[in-house]
Scaffold this active site. Structure first.
Site, PDB file in Angstrom:
ATOM      1  N   SER A 136       0.676  -1.251  -0.622  1.00 38.92           N
ATOM      2  CA  SER A 136       0.516   0.064  -0.161  1.00 38.92           C
ATOM      3  C   SER A 136       1.112   1.315  -0.156  1.00 38.92           C
ATOM      4  O   SER A 136       1.912   1.290   0.729  1.00 38.92           O
ATOM      5  CB  SER A 136      -0.823  -0.114   0.906  1.00 38.92           C
ATOM      6  OG  SER A 136      -1.404   1.354   1.226  1.00 38.92           O
ATOM      7  N   TYR A 149      -1.337  -0.827  10.992  1.00 37.95           N
ATOM      8  CA  TYR A 149      -1.858  -1.247   9.149  1.00 37.95           C
ATOM      9  C   TYR A 149      -0.019  -0.905   8.422  1.00 37.95           C
ATOM     10  O   TYR A 149      -0.309  -1.516   8.276  1.00 37.95           O
ATOM     11  CB  TYR A 149      -3.015  -0.598   8.984  1.00 37.95           C
ATOM     12  CG  TYR A 149      -2.945  -1.248   7.687  1.00 37.95           C
ATOM     13  CD1 TYR A 149      -3.292  -2.260   6.497  1.00 37.95           C
ATOM     14  CD2 TYR A 149      -2.297  -0.315   6.691  1.00 37.95           C
ATOM     15  CE1 TYR A 149      -4.162  -2.741   5.766  1.00 37.95           C
ATOM     16  CE2 TYR A 149      -3.232  -0.171   5.257  1.00 37.95           C
ATOM     17  CZ  TYR A 149      -3.425  -1.150   4.529  1.00 37.95           C
ATOM     18  OH  TYR A 149      -3.938  -1.622   3.242  1.00 37.95           O
TER      19      TYR A 149
END
Length: 266
Positions: A136, A149
């Protein structure tokens, strides 16, 4: 005599980016092996993809993870592994459910590491293969309310980069890629109760756009693939900003989105 089709195994294949990978790779002649928790979703997708195999597995469970490792090791024609399964946990770290955080780390770090290890043993020996780790843009920065995360995605970027260096040093043609999308229209943000209207429309990517960029980058041997010119510009600018200024921006402008919860695995 028919030549066996090369195989591609995709985790988190039941929806979103994983489903898009499955459709694209099946359309390119690969025998796809679809791995995800939701068996019904997998069965429905496999019915549309000739020769597709399904494996219902929760990669945060040791027994299921070992089963998928063994499956990978048993595939002599595995050419592509896509480590896509993932989920997010939002909210302050101290207030988040520790079991959810633990599962996220198991999925983004332990499962990716173990499945990659299983795949590389065969790929390096055959001098052929590709591994795509779906990371990401969040892996390039740290933000409040998604601390763990972002950290797992930063690990994924570092891990993939290290593998690329090691494989080059060994003169292996096996390729690895860290795919780093930004906001993508999938169930990921829906299950976080995120209002898509809070993000400018121009920043949203489709799963097909992300996968097309990944496969183009794979053919070109790109280590980091960041789909969308806006996100590529963001990553370039981010790289030259001082750490202190990046921390200032994160503190001043970040805000929690959705309800504090963990998103279900893809």
């Amino acid at each position: 005599m028919n030549t066996p089709r090369p195989a591609a195994l995709i985790t988190g294949a039941s929806s979103g980016i994983g489903e898009a990978f499955a459709r694209k790779l099946a359309g390119s002649g690969y025998r796809v092996i679809l791995v995800a928790r939701r068996k019904e979703r997998l069965e429905k997708l496999a019915a549309e993809l000739p020769g597709a195999e399904i494996v219902a597995a929760d990669l945060t469970a040791d027994s299921d993870l070992r089963s998928v490792e063994q499956l990978i090791a048993s595939q002599p024609d595995l050419e592509i592994l896509v480590n896509n399964a993932g989920f997010g946990v939002t909210g302050p770290y101290y207030a988040s459910a520790i079991d959810a955080l633990d599962r996220m780390h198991r999925l983004h770090v332990v499962a990716v590491g173990r499945l990659t290890h299983a795949a590389l043993q065969g790929m390096v020996g055959r001098s052929k293969g590709n591994i795509i780790n779906v990371s990401s843009v969040a892996g390039f920065l740290q933000m409040p309310f998604s601390v763990s995360y972002n950290a797992t995605k930063a690990w994924m970027n570092s891990f993939t980069s290290g593998l690329a260096i090691e494989l080059k040093r060994m003169h292996s043609p096996v390729r690895v890629q860290s795919l780093c999308p930004g906001f993508t229209i999938t169930e990921f943000h829906d299950t976080l109760d995120m209002d898509r209207g809070s993000v400018p429309r121009s920043l949203w990517l489709t799963a097909d756009e992300v996968v097309d960029a990944s496969l183009r980058g794979l053919q070109r041997g790109k280590l980091f693939v960041v789909p969308g010119w806006r996100y590529r510009l963001f990553v370039v600018v981010l790289a030259v900003l001082p750490q202190s200024f990046k921390r200032f921006l994160a503190i001043k402008f970040s805000r929690p989105y959705g309800k504090p919860k963990n998103q279900s695995n893809r």
